[in-house]
Design a protein around this motif. Structure first.
Motif, short mmCIF file in Angstrom:
data_model
loop_
_atom_site.label_atom_id
_atom_site.label_comp_id
_atom_site.label_asym_id
_atom_site.label_seq_id
_atom_site.Cartn_x
_atom_site.Cartn_y
_atom_site.Cartn_z
N VAL A 93 0.66 -1.24 0.07
CA VAL A 93 -0.01 -0.03 0.06
C VAL A 93 0.87 1.36 0.05
CG1 VAL A 93 -1.44 1.06 1.33
CG2 VAL A 93 -1.87 -1.04 1.01
N LEU A 94 1.92 1.44 0.75
CA LEU A 94 2.72 2.30 0.77
C LEU A 94 3.49 2.56 -0.34
CD1 LEU A 94 4.18 2.09 4.58
CD2 LEU A 94 2.19 3.53 3.97
N LEU A 120 3.70 15.16 8.10
CA LEU A 120 2.81 14.70 8.99
C LEU A 120 1.85 15.76 9.79
CD1 LEU A 120 5.02 11.91 10.62
CD2 LEU A 120 2.86 11.56 9.43
N PHE A 121 2.51 17.07 9.72
CA PHE A 121 1.91 17.93 10.85
C PHE A 121 1.51 19.25 10.13
CE2 PHE A 121 5.01 15.34 13.08
CZ PHE A 121 4.27 14.45 13.85
N CYS A 142 -0.58 11.58 -1.13
CA CYS A 142 -1.04 10.39 -1.28
C CYS A 142 -0.96 9.49 0.33
CB CYS A 142 0.11 9.47 -2.22
SG CYS A 142 -0.26 7.66 -2.47
N LEU A 143 0.07 9.54 0.94
CA LEU A 143 0.24 8.89 2.18
C LEU A 143 -0.88 9.56 3.10
CD1 LEU A 143 4.00 8.57 2.62
CD2 LEU A 143 2.26 6.88 2.64
N ARG A 144 -0.93 10.83 3.11
CA ARG A 144 -2.13 11.02 4.20
C ARG A 144 -3.54 10.74 3.82
NH1 ARG A 144 1.17 16.17 4.15
NH2 ARG A 144 -0.07 16.93 2.31
N GLN A 145 -3.87 10.59 2.56
CA GLN A 145 -5.17 10.19 1.88
C GLN A 145 -5.14 8.72 2.35
OE1 GLN A 145 -5.38 10.22 -2.33
NE2 GLN A 145 -7.54 10.09 -2.14
N ALA A 149 -5.79 2.70 11.07
CA ALA A 149 -4.91 1.75 11.45
C ALA A 149 -3.57 2.18 10.94
CB ALA A 149 -5.26 0.38 11.32
N LEU A 150 -3.45 2.31 9.60
CA LEU A 150 -2.52 2.52 9.01
C LEU A 150 -1.71 4.01 9.33
CD1 LEU A 150 -0.20 2.07 6.60
CD2 LEU A 150 -1.76 3.37 5.06
N GLY A 151 -2.56 4.96 9.46
CA GLY A 151 -1.91 5.93 9.80
C GLY A 151 -1.18 6.03 11.55
N PHE A 152 -2.06 5.07 12.21
CA PHE A 152 -1.44 4.91 13.56
C PHE A 152 0.05 4.25 13.56
CE2 PHE A 152 -1.06 2.31 17.42
CZ PHE A 152 -0.95 3.38 18.40
#
Length: 155
Positions: free
Chosen positions: A24-25, A86-87, A111-114, A121-124
């Motif tokens: 996915v990444l 990230l921020f 793309c990653l933030r989306q 769970a992926l974000g965490f």
């Protein structure tokens, strides 16, 4: 020819991740080569990418007015460069230059933030890994400051 997912699986940051997560990444990454001496990031500029360094070295530091770049850490193969994506407001807090020709996987932050918003769970999971990177960088900065300023006086 190696795929992005295979390259990530061999990278220290991603090595023990579930292969499906790596795949996915990998959809947000592409291979890049940064010539030696090139600026990779500049403090205050928009942070819309991060790098998984596969080969070469990059110097991470801060610009000291009147003194030039104060190098805080040299990043190598297996290291990650960039967490400002990230921020909000998504800005770089350091400068980084390629010391050698750097081969890396460059990730598109939007793309990653989306993907992280779609899969909390992926974000965490990514946030936990980046927290480790931040901890390593803070420790490196502390060590560098101790070298520059010597032993602090007792409290």
């Amino acid at each position: 020819m190696s795929t992005i997912a295979a390259e990530l699986a061999a990278h220290r940051f991603f090595a023990d991740m579930d292969p499906a997560t790596v795949a996915v990444l990998a959809g947000c990454g592409r291979n890049v080569v940064i010539p030696a001496g090139s600026a990779m990031i500049r403090e205050g500029e928009r942070s819309d990418v991060f790098w998984a360094i596969r080969d070469g070295r990059a110097s991470l530091g801060v610009d000291m007015p009147g003194r030039g770049l104060l190098a805080l850490e040299t990043l190598h193969a297996g290291d990650i460069l960039g967490w400002g994506w990230l921020f909000p407001p998504y800005r770089w807090h350091f400068d980084a230059d390629a010391l050698d020709e750097v081969h890396a996987v460059l990730f598109d932050a939007a793309c990653l933030r989306q993907k992280c918003e779609a899969d909390p769970a992926l974000g965490f999971h990514l946030a936990q890994r980046f927290a480790r990177v931040l901890d390593e960088r803070l420790h490196a900065a502390r060590m560098q400051l101790m070298d520059i300023y010597g032993n602090p006086s007792p409290r």
